[in-house]
Design a protein around this motif. Structure first.
Motif, mmCIF file in Angstrom:
data_model
loop_
_atom_site.group_PDB
_atom_site.id
_atom_site.type_symbol
_atom_site.label_atom_id
_atom_site.label_comp_id
_atom_site.label_asym_id
_atom_site.label_seq_id
_atom_site.Cartn_x
_atom_site.Cartn_y
_atom_site.Cartn_z
ATOM 1 N N PHE A 28 0.828 -1.212 0.000
ATOM 2 C CA PHE A 28 0.000 0.000 0.000
ATOM 3 C C PHE A 28 0.860 1.259 0.000
ATOM 4 C CE2 PHE A 28 0.438 -0.973 4.515
ATOM 5 C CZ PHE A 28 0.716 0.268 5.080
ATOM 6 N N TYR A 29 2.118 1.150 0.380
ATOM 7 C CA TYR A 29 3.009 2.305 0.328
ATOM 8 C C TYR A 29 3.207 2.804 -1.100
ATOM 9 C CZ TYR A 29 4.314 1.406 5.178
ATOM 10 O OH TYR A 29 4.289 1.230 6.527
ATOM 11 N N ALA A 30 2.992 1.965 -2.083
ATOM 12 C CA ALA A 30 3.158 2.355 -3.484
ATOM 13 C C ALA A 30 2.171 3.450 -3.892
ATOM 14 C CB ALA A 30 2.987 1.139 -4.399
ATOM 15 N N PHE A 31 1.096 3.620 -3.118
ATOM 16 C CA PHE A 31 0.081 4.612 -3.445
ATOM 17 C C PHE A 31 0.446 6.010 -2.972
ATOM 18 C CE2 PHE A 31 -2.849 0.785 -2.504
ATOM 19 C CZ PHE A 31 -2.527 0.199 -3.710
ATOM 20 N N PHE A 32 1.616 6.161 -2.345
ATOM 21 C CA PHE A 32 1.986 7.419 -1.712
ATOM 22 C C PHE A 32 3.386 7.853 -2.116
ATOM 23 C CE2 PHE A 32 -1.076 5.241 0.873
ATOM 24 C CZ PHE A 32 -2.014 6.229 1.104
ATOM 25 N N LYS A 33 3.645 9.153 -1.971
ATOM 26 C CA LYS A 33 4.982 9.693 -2.164
ATOM 27 C C LYS A 33 5.843 9.271 -0.986
ATOM 28 C CE LYS A 33 3.045 13.866 -4.197
ATOM 29 N NZ LYS A 33 2.842 15.297 -3.998
ATOM 30 N N GLU A 44 -5.751 5.206 6.268
ATOM 31 C CA GLU A 44 -6.947 4.635 5.643
ATOM 32 C C GLU A 44 -6.563 3.462 4.736
ATOM 33 O OE1 GLU A 44 -10.380 6.103 2.538
ATOM 34 O OE2 GLU A 44 -9.494 7.590 3.880
ATOM 35 N N ALA A 45 -5.509 3.650 3.951
ATOM 36 C CA ALA A 45 -5.025 2.571 3.084
ATOM 37 C C ALA A 45 -4.496 1.409 3.914
ATOM 38 C CB ALA A 45 -3.934 3.093 2.147
ATOM 39 N N ALA A 46 -3.776 1.721 4.976
ATOM 40 C CA ALA A 46 -3.235 0.671 5.851
ATOM 41 C C ALA A 46 -4.351 -0.134 6.493
ATOM 42 C CB ALA A 46 -2.330 1.294 6.920
ATOM 43 N N ARG A 47 -5.388 0.539 6.976
ATOM 44 C CA ARG A 47 -6.522 -0.178 7.584
ATOM 45 C C ARG A 47 -7.183 -1.095 6.569
ATOM 46 N NH1 ARG A 47 -6.989 4.590 10.256
ATOM 47 N NH2 ARG A 47 -8.477 5.463 8.782
ATOM 48 N N TRP A 48 -7.411 -0.580 5.352
ATOM 49 C CA TRP A 48 -8.038 -1.392 4.303
ATOM 50 C C TRP A 48 -7.177 -2.620 4.011
ATOM 51 C CZ3 TRP A 48 -6.626 -3.023 -0.582
ATOM 52 C CH2 TRP A 48 -7.635 -3.519 -1.395
ATOM 53 N N TRP A 49 -5.876 -2.421 3.878
ATOM 54 C CA TRP A 49 -4.929 -3.470 3.501
ATOM 55 C C TRP A 49 -4.724 -4.475 4.636
ATOM 56 C CZ3 TRP A 49 -2.089 -3.076 -1.255
ATOM 57 C CH2 TRP A 49 -1.099 -4.041 -1.437
ATOM 58 N N ILE A 50 -4.464 -3.974 5.838
ATOM 59 C CA ILE A 50 -4.040 -4.825 6.955
ATOM 60 C C ILE A 50 -5.217 -5.300 7.801
ATOM 61 C CG2 ILE A 50 -2.653 -4.905 9.060
ATOM 62 C CD1 ILE A 50 -0.840 -2.743 7.678
ATOM 63 N N GLU A 51 -6.019 -4.366 8.290
ATOM 64 C CA GLU A 51 -7.101 -4.745 9.194
ATOM 65 C C GLU A 51 -8.288 -5.370 8.473
ATOM 66 O OE1 GLU A 51 -8.175 -1.304 11.471
ATOM 67 O OE2 GLU A 51 -6.332 -1.375 12.656
ATOM 68 N N THR A 52 -8.740 -4.751 7.405
ATOM 69 C CA THR A 52 -9.939 -5.222 6.718
ATOM 70 C C THR A 52 -9.692 -6.504 5.947
ATOM 71 O OG1 THR A 52 -10.726 -2.948 6.512
ATOM 72 C CG2 THR A 52 -11.754 -4.589 5.083
ATOM 73 N N HIS A 53 -8.601 -6.548 5.180
ATOM 74 C CA HIS A 53 -8.379 -7.682 4.269
ATOM 75 C C HIS A 53 -7.256 -8.621 4.690
ATOM 76 C CE1 HIS A 53 -11.395 -6.316 1.507
ATOM 77 N NE2 HIS A 53 -10.896 -5.098 1.598
ATOM 78 N N ARG A 54 -6.492 -8.237 5.727
ATOM 79 C CA ARG A 54 -5.411 -9.093 6.238
ATOM 80 C C ARG A 54 -4.471 -9.558 5.125
ATOM 81 N NH1 ARG A 54 -6.237 -8.568 11.405
ATOM 82 N NH2 ARG A 54 -8.254 -9.027 12.268
ATOM 83 N N ASP A 56 -0.927 -9.687 2.891
ATOM 84 C CA ASP A 56 0.509 -9.708 3.142
ATOM 85 C C ASP A 56 1.096 -8.349 2.767
ATOM 86 O OD1 ASP A 56 0.439 -12.357 3.966
ATOM 87 O OD2 ASP A 56 0.949 -13.135 1.977
ATOM 88 N N HIS A 57 2.345 -8.128 3.195
ATOM 89 C CA HIS A 57 2.985 -6.846 2.901
ATOM 90 C C HIS A 57 3.014 -6.574 1.399
ATOM 91 C CE1 HIS A 57 5.463 -3.343 3.640
ATOM 92 N NE2 HIS A 57 6.226 -3.724 2.642
ATOM 93 N N PHE A 58 3.386 -7.570 0.604
ATOM 94 C CA PHE A 58 3.366 -7.449 -0.849
ATOM 95 C C PHE A 58 2.313 -8.387 -1.406
ATOM 96 C CE2 PHE A 58 7.562 -5.687 -0.128
ATOM 97 C CZ PHE A 58 7.590 -4.645 -1.036
ATOM 98 N N GLU A 59 1.498 -7.855 -2.308
ATOM 99 C CA GLU A 59 0.473 -8.618 -3.012
ATOM 100 C C GLU A 59 0.582 -8.298 -4.493
ATOM 101 O OE1 GLU A 59 -1.627 -10.849 -1.884
ATOM 102 O OE2 GLU A 59 -1.545 -10.534 0.282
ATOM 103 N N LYS A 60 0.031 -9.168 -5.303
ATOM 104 C CA LYS A 60 0.021 -8.930 -6.747
ATOM 105 C C LYS A 60 -0.835 -7.704 -7.056
ATOM 106 C CE LYS A 60 2.163 -12.799 -7.859
ATOM 107 N NZ LYS A 60 3.582 -12.747 -7.818
ATOM 108 N N ALA A 61 -0.321 -6.841 -7.908
ATOM 109 C CA ALA A 61 -1.052 -5.629 -8.284
ATOM 110 C C ALA A 61 -2.381 -5.976 -8.946
ATOM 111 C CB ALA A 61 -0.196 -4.762 -9.202
#
Length: 72
Positions: A28-33, A44-54, A56-61
């Motif tokens: 999700f860091y790829a979405f930011f400067k 917000e992106a971190a919550r969606w990525w980590i808390e909501t969907h659990r 991994d750190h890297f996922e297929k785009a």
């Protein structure tokens, strides 16, 4: 996830896929400067990525793009 973040995430996924193919992984860091000038949107992106969907750190785009386009 707010619409502007969804749009940005899809754009980033499209760009990465175009550059490196369907197997490219992103975080999700790829979405930011590199400079954290919008911490509330980053969280917000971190919550969606980590808390909501659990995810991994890297996922297929392609996976992330599909999830976002489905409204997950």
């Amino acid at each position: 996830m707010r619409d502007s973040l969804r749009q940005k995430a899809v754009e980033v996924c499209d760009k990465k896929i175009a550059q490196k193919g369907d197997n490219v992984g992103i975080s999700f860091y790829a979405f930011f400067k590199n400079k954290n000038d919008t911490p509330e949107i980053l969280m917000e992106a971190a919550r969606w990525w980590i808390e909501t969907h659990r995810l991994d750190h890297f996922e297929k785009a392609v996976k992330i793009k599909s999830m976002i386009e489905k409204g997950e």
